[in-house]
Scaffold this motif. Sequence first.
Motif, PDB file in Angstrom:
ATOM      1  N   VAL A   1       0.829  -1.211   0.000  1.00 56.81           N
ATOM      2  CA  VAL A   1       0.000   0.000   0.000  1.00 56.81           C
ATOM      3  C   VAL A   1       0.864   1.263   0.000  1.00 56.81           C
ATOM      4  O   VAL A   1       0.518   2.274  -0.619  1.00 56.81           O
ATOM      5  CB  VAL A   1      -1.000  -0.037   1.182  1.00 56.81           C
ATOM      6  CG1 VAL A   1      -0.282   0.004   2.508  1.00 56.81           C
ATOM      7  CG2 VAL A   1      -1.982   1.104   1.079  1.00 56.81           C
ATOM      8  N   ILE A   2       2.018   1.205   0.647  1.00 57.16           N
ATOM      9  CA  ILE A   2       2.900   2.380   0.655  1.00 57.16           C
ATOM     10  C   ILE A   2       3.421   2.652  -0.758  1.00 57.16           C
ATOM     11  O   ILE A   2       3.455   3.793  -1.230  1.00 57.16           O
ATOM     12  CB  ILE A   2       4.065   2.178   1.645  1.00 57.16           C
ATOM     13  CG1 ILE A   2       3.507   2.153   3.076  1.00 57.16           C
ATOM     14  CG2 ILE A   2       5.114   3.259   1.494  1.00 57.16           C
ATOM     15  CD1 ILE A   2       4.527   1.846   4.145  1.00 57.16           C
ATOM     16  N   ASN A   3       3.793   1.565  -1.456  1.00 60.85           N
ATOM     17  CA  ASN A   3       4.271   1.727  -2.829  1.00 60.85           C
ATOM     18  C   ASN A   3       3.160   2.196  -3.756  1.00 60.85           C
ATOM     19  O   ASN A   3       3.393   3.012  -4.647  1.00 60.85           O
ATOM     20  CB  ASN A   3       4.869   0.411  -3.334  1.00 60.85           C
ATOM     21  CG  ASN A   3       6.306   0.244  -2.885  1.00 60.85           C
ATOM     22  OD1 ASN A   3       7.032   1.223  -2.759  1.00 60.85           O
ATOM     23  ND2 ASN A   3       6.712  -0.978  -2.635  1.00 60.85           N
TER      24      ASN A   3
ATOM     25  N   PHE B   1       0.706   4.074  -2.919  1.00 59.13           N
ATOM     26  CA  PHE B   1       0.551   5.508  -2.645  1.00 59.13           C
ATOM     27  C   PHE B   1       1.654   6.310  -3.335  1.00 59.13           C
ATOM     28  O   PHE B   1       1.383   7.297  -4.041  1.00 59.13           O
ATOM     29  CB  PHE B   1       0.566   5.740  -1.129  1.00 59.13           C
ATOM     30  CG  PHE B   1       0.591   7.193  -0.749  1.00 59.13           C
ATOM     31  CD1 PHE B   1      -0.572   7.960  -0.826  1.00 59.13           C
ATOM     32  CD2 PHE B   1       1.765   7.793  -0.323  1.00 59.13           C
ATOM     33  CE1 PHE B   1      -0.550   9.298  -0.491  1.00 59.13           C
ATOM     34  CE2 PHE B   1       1.790   9.132   0.023  1.00 59.13           C
ATOM     35  CZ  PHE B   1       0.631   9.894  -0.057  1.00 59.13           C
ATOM     36  N   LEU B   2       2.899   5.878  -3.142  1.00 53.83           N
ATOM     37  CA  LEU B   2       4.021   6.601  -3.743  1.00 53.83           C
ATOM     38  C   LEU B   2       3.891   6.628  -5.268  1.00 53.83           C
ATOM     39  O   LEU B   2       4.240   7.616  -5.918  1.00 53.83           O
ATOM     40  CB  LEU B   2       5.357   5.944  -3.349  1.00 53.83           C
ATOM     41  CG  LEU B   2       5.751   6.101  -1.886  1.00 53.83           C
ATOM     42  CD1 LEU B   2       7.031   5.338  -1.593  1.00 53.83           C
ATOM     43  CD2 LEU B   2       5.941   7.583  -1.545  1.00 53.83           C
ATOM     44  N   HIS B   3       3.375   5.539  -5.817  1.00 57.91           N
ATOM     45  CA  HIS B   3       3.193   5.464  -7.270  1.00 57.91           C
ATOM     46  C   HIS B   3       2.107   6.444  -7.700  1.00 57.91           C
ATOM     47  O   HIS B   3       2.264   7.170  -8.691  1.00 57.91           O
ATOM     48  CB  HIS B   3       2.811   4.032  -7.662  1.00 57.91           C
ATOM     49  CG  HIS B   3       2.764   3.807  -9.135  1.00 57.91           C
ATOM     50  ND1 HIS B   3       1.589   3.797  -9.834  1.00 57.91           N
ATOM     51  CD2 HIS B   3       3.759   3.607 -10.039  1.00 57.91           C
ATOM     52  CE1 HIS B   3       1.853   3.590 -11.127  1.00 57.91           C
ATOM     53  NE2 HIS B   3       3.162   3.473 -11.264  1.00 57.91           N
ATOM     54  N   ASP B   4       1.024   6.509  -6.931  1.00 60.96           N
ATOM     55  CA  ASP B   4      -0.084   7.388  -7.290  1.00 60.96           C
ATOM     56  C   ASP B   4       0.310   8.865  -7.234  1.00 60.96           C
ATOM     57  O   ASP B   4      -0.166   9.657  -8.040  1.00 60.96           O
ATOM     58  CB  ASP B   4      -1.290   7.146  -6.363  1.00 60.96           C
ATOM     59  CG  ASP B   4      -1.975   5.825  -6.692  1.00 60.96           C
ATOM     60  OD1 ASP B   4      -1.597   5.229  -7.726  1.00 60.96           O
ATOM     61  OD2 ASP B   4      -2.860   5.400  -5.933  1.00 60.96           O
ATOM     62  N   VAL B   5       1.165   9.224  -6.267  1.00 60.86           N
ATOM     63  CA  VAL B   5       1.572  10.630  -6.200  1.00 60.86           C
ATOM     64  C   VAL B   5       2.769  10.895  -7.104  1.00 60.86           C
ATOM     65  O   VAL B   5       3.286  12.006  -7.128  1.00 60.86           O
ATOM     66  CB  VAL B   5       1.886  11.092  -4.760  1.00 60.86           C
ATOM     67  CG1 VAL B   5       0.653  10.982  -3.889  1.00 60.86           C
ATOM     68  CG2 VAL B   5       3.042  10.313  -4.174  1.00 60.86           C
TER      69      VAL B   5
END
Lengths: 418, 317
Positions: B154-156, B158-162
């Motif tokens: 989920v952290i990745n 998120f980082l991918h989405d931003v």
Amino acid sequence: MKRGLIAAAALTAAAALAVSGCSSSKKSGGSSGNASTTLKLVAADYGTGPDNTSQKYWQGIADAFHTQNPTITVTVQTINWNDFDNQVQTMVQNHQFPDITEGDYFSNYAQEGLLYKASDVLTNASNLMPVFSKLGSYQGAQYGLPFTTSSRTLFYNKKLFQQAGISSAPQTWADVQADATKIKAQGKIGFGLPLGSEEAQAESLLWMLGNGGNYQDTSGTWTIDSSANVETFQFLKQLVQSGGTEPNPGNKNRTDLWKQFAQGQIGMINGSPALIPILQQGKVLGNTDWTSVPIAGKSGPIQSTLGVCDFVAAFKNGGTSKQAAIKKFLDFAYQDKYQIQFDKQYDLLPATTSAATSLQSDPIFGPFLKALPNAVQYPSSTAWAQVKTQIQHTIGTAVTGDPKQVLGAIQQTAKKGS
Amino acid sequence: MTEQIAPAPPGTRASLPRRESRARRVGRAATPLLWIGPAIALIGVVVLWPVVVMFRTSFQHISPDGFVLGSAGGKNYADLFHEPDLKGVLTRTVVWVVAVVAVTMLISLGLAQLFNERFPGRRVARWALIAPWAASVMMTSLVFRWALDANNGVINVFLHDVGLLKSFNSNQADWLGRPWSAFVWMMVVAVFVSLPFSTYALLAGLQTIPGELYEAARVDGASRWRIYRSITLPLLRPALLVSALINVINVFNSFPIIWEMTRGGPGFQTSTTTTFMFLLKQSYIGESAAMSVLNFGLVIVIVLVFLRATRWKQQVT
């Protein structure tokens, strides 16, 4: 005086409590004829979740056995593969032996005199497949009873291959490198390389075999840091650096990568028939979307693959009545119907000749079974347990650091241990 | 004062003949034993005895399967100090303890200050802080491990989405695969699970500081920063020291975070002395015991240095 007495009594009671707390796990030992016997069975879990856990398989056998032999109860404990060796080793180190284990077997337990001979606990020990029986032997006597076997092949995702414009299966390392690069260009992982602690010893051996290497030569001398093996890991290092594998294979485990392959994220991976149920469960890849071929070697597919066998071992943990109970149970558990039930459930291969014969014409198992008698096996030396642990923890660093140094350190351990 | 100087009432020690008094004194001395005896017995069996066994084991030659094969002399220690990975493991342990405790204490100071103020929802916020403490450390570690998964954590995601992460399954996304980034993430988890205890300890400390002191300081025209430095911090020192010390010991012994997130690997590149000891145990029981003795010595030295450096006695008692 009175107070002192009470204090002393309290002290003794507390000490007794604490001490008995430590030793309560000791069993009462083998008892006479009619009294009931309890056997503790510790088995590795081959399942992928609560639906197909091996707990159910063994409990089924234990229950059926108990109805026939009301005086013998078998308690079943299953441990997932990631922790199996470690937990069994801890039980042994603490001298809290299970009665029967099924999973990895180590000849050093036989060396320490902890195990019953196969013939002492199984009536028809000659029914066990001879190649694997040899592997379970120490100084001419057999202690490990082969229970299930498997052999390795290279699985690849035909869909991804098509998308990447690759028409044929990889046969050489150069093919693997080229195909991995093309699949990477599709945004997926080219080759799944599990060098993490779960089963690094298998993956490493499969690559070593591709270059004519092995952990030992035919005379049993350790050859872990042979020039062929160093060359193998130099190739792997370069494959990893070029991005042909998942990042940092040193801490990636087989089960996780198999699941990722089933999700369609990985192009190629070495697997055993046990990968098939994971593929079917994943429901991402249909049966025509993947296939399996002989494992690619440096200049062509390897001739004889790795044959892995899991063993049953029986610990000397009580008197002769317990031994008789173990024998009764193992005779029961080794029936063909249970062998075949296990193999059908996990897509593994049988370890008894009679069960293998009845599966010979099976379309899935037939080809794997034919390859089994020539399969390469792990070393059977007593040092293997230690060597294997070190391979599992450190060989992953050979693809980031200096292969020669990492393999050399493992070779040192092997030589010291034997 | 005067009352205490008055002659002792009959029945006290001074007024009785000597022999009787000795018998009584022994009786009286034994009485507390009745109460603390069980505790002493428990400490003896659960704490001291294992220490003795640990020292003994470290000098024994033991087979990987737990059979004592005789004395090893100092060989286990020699083997341990020749482990090529030991130096890295020790350095990492120091970094681990210092960084985790320092960051924990700094954040806790801020959090405690915040929770000491009145604001709507303070009760809920205080309760929420318990969560990382109440949850099993192993569970927290597993949650983080999967949140950092290179494929779909989920952290990745998120980082991918931003837009910070270019592609999944890349080296960049594989936080736990690279030794240094794995180590940093594990320190983040260690800080996360250490925060509640230190924050509550400091909050309790803050609440013992009398309001009049602040009032007086404000009357004298002291700035907020000055008040914090000259009143809050000095008076908070006992709470700060106790919680820092307990954190040092806890963090040094921390096992589940590293075990669940990387198992100390690849190789031993994310191991601290605690996980290193455990990894050694699989094949080398004696050497692992020697590592335990070293750990035991280290934690005692760290605590003594800490007490000395903070002049513990003057400050806390």
